[in-house]
Scaffold this active site. Structure first.
Site, mmCIF file in Angstrom:
data_model
loop_
_atom_site.group_PDB
_atom_site.id
_atom_site.type_symbol
_atom_site.label_atom_id
_atom_site.label_comp_id
_atom_site.label_asym_id
_atom_site.label_seq_id
_atom_site.Cartn_x
_atom_site.Cartn_y
_atom_site.Cartn_z
ATOM 1 N N LYS A 204 0.839 -1.336 -0.002
ATOM 2 C CA LYS A 204 -0.047 0.038 -0.074
ATOM 3 C C LYS A 204 0.780 1.250 0.077
ATOM 4 C CE LYS A 204 -3.576 -1.872 2.870
ATOM 5 N NZ LYS A 204 -4.839 -1.798 1.795
ATOM 6 N N ARG A 278 -9.857 -12.079 2.566
ATOM 7 C CA ARG A 278 -10.543 -13.224 2.156
ATOM 8 C C ARG A 278 -9.886 -14.532 2.310
ATOM 9 N NH1 ARG A 278 -11.114 -10.454 -3.657
ATOM 10 N NH2 ARG A 278 -11.124 -8.590 -2.349
#
Length: 427
Positions: A204, A278
């Site tokens: 990020k 996930r």
């Protein structure tokens, strides 16, 4: 001791010299002037204004303060920093419920706002387990699976995401059972507990990483909801699974192109290490499915796509069962929280294709591409038992990067009340 600002509600317009002000003052009395259709939103915004003016102590007085109006005032008034105080009004039952809500909210805020250095994956699992144990006593048992033991028990996703950190990943398995050893599990809960998310090798940018201590908000929210349900007399067996890891970069970190083979045989190609939530939830959903619970609920700060779709004042919800969606919306309305359903169809399972595995964990485009929140839900669906009812809550509204008109900066606890009501009242 600071004198509390007395706060009342009125339907009257402010005197002319106040112009269009929605709060007026007379000594230590503040009047919130309710004008328009959405009184709850007006009250929360007024509470933010009061707090922003340096008022640290509020005493709610007069007519009109029902349970939800008092609660939204609190949601606008509280801040991440200590030093605020609210005196409730109303009958004993109302004040007792508000006190229970606030206890759960304090737990969720403290955990979510904690610095990532102070909250390792094992510590998150430990604090959540001990807090529920304090509330449920001998009705609660739990264990924490950590490090290489995760591999031994085939919790592949949590181990892969967390192995890049010096601090081991962990899964909390908690059983709240007020009914006896052979009682069936009525609800199984799963929470995403990424205590810090650098994005891994899909790193990020700094501004996107700054508040990634909040990426365990799903674990905090679902634990807070279970705690509140217990305080409100939960009389069914519930199991809780928290999937806890730090997603960091190192020589041991998982990589783009890796293929994970899950306990249920599903193979997953890693095309984005920043789509890690996930991957850990897949383990939790399999564990939840194995309990035989007819209802499975997961909560996660899963996708930026959900935030783009519904904004920060709603949580996005997904389920293949329309009845589950309807019940969730009903429960949210009853406690003055906001949810909104996004699409989920069987073909969403196939929206992250891979040439090398059954599926990829995302699409190799920025942000996961169009429909990213639904595609993430479709990925999760692969790991849910076929005959279970399932709700996935993507917590778009659980954390604010900076203060706004409704919330102070930090954890909001938005979603706790909806989930607590579902846990307690779902068939």
């Amino acid at each position: 001791m600071t004198q509390a600002m007395r706060v009342t509600l009125t339907q009257e317009a402010p005197a002319a010299h106040w112009g269009k002000a929605d709060i007026t003052f007379e000594g230590n009395l503040a009047r919130i002037h309710l004008q328009g259709a959405d009184a709850l939103r007006q009250i929360q915004m007024a509470a933010r204004k009061l707090r922003s003016q340096g008022i640290a102590s509020a005493a709610l007085e007069g007519e009109g303060w029902d349970l939800n109006r008092q609660w939204v005032f609190a949601q606008g008034f509280v801040t991440a920093k200590a030093g605020w105080d609210i005196s409730w009004t109303g009958d004993e039952a109302t004040q007792s419920e508000l006190a229970s809500r606030m206890e759960a909210a304090r737990f969720v805020r403290q955990l979510t706002n904690e610095t990532p250095e102070n909250l390792s994956p094992v510590k998150l699992a430990t604090q959540a387990g001990h807090w529920i144990k304090e509330l449920g006593g001998d009705k609660v048992s739990f264990r924490i699976i950590e490090g290489e033991q995760l591999l031994e028990e085939q919790w592949i996703g949590i181990h892969a995401v967390g192995r890049g950190s010096e601090r081991p990943p962990a899964m909390l398995e908690l059983d709240y059972n007020p009914l006896g050893a052979d009682a069936p599990v009525s609800v199984a809960l799963v929470g995403k507990g990424i205590t810090f998310d650098s994005g891994g090798y899909s790193l990020k940018a700094s501004e996107g990483m700054l508040n990634m201590k909040c990426d365990m908000g799903g674990a905090a929210t679902i634990t807070g909801a279970l705690g509140l349900a217990i305080k409100n007399g939960l009389s069914k067996r519930v199991k809780l699974f928290l999937c806890c890891a730090e997603n960091l970069v190192s020589g041991r970190a998982y990589k783009l192109g890796d293929i994970l083979t899950y306990k249920n045989g599903v193979t997953v190609e890693v095309v984005n290490t920043d789509a890690e939530g996930r991957l850990v939830l897949a383990d939790g959903l399999q564990a939840a499915s194995a309990t035989g619970a007819p209802l499975i609920i997961d909560a996660a700060t899963l996708t930026g796509a959900a935030v783009m779709a519904v904004g920060g004042n709603y949580n996005a919800i997904f389920s293949p069962d329309e009845a589950v969606i309807a019940l969730t919306r009903e429960k949210a309305r009853s406690v003055a929280e906001r949810v909104w359903p996004l699409p989920l169809d069987p073909w969403h399972k196939d929206m992250c294709p891979s040439a090398y595995a059954d599926t990829a964990n995302s699409r190799p485009v920025k942000g996961g591409g169009a429909g990213g929140a639904s595609n993430a839900a479709g990925f999760l669906w692969r790991f849910v038992r076929d005959d279970a009812k399932w709700l996935h809550m993507d917590l778009a509204g659980s954390f604010e990067d900076s203060a706004g008109a409704l919330w102070a900066a930090g954890a909001t606890t938005h979603g706790v009340l909806t989930l607590a009501a579902l846990i307690k009242d779902a068939d």
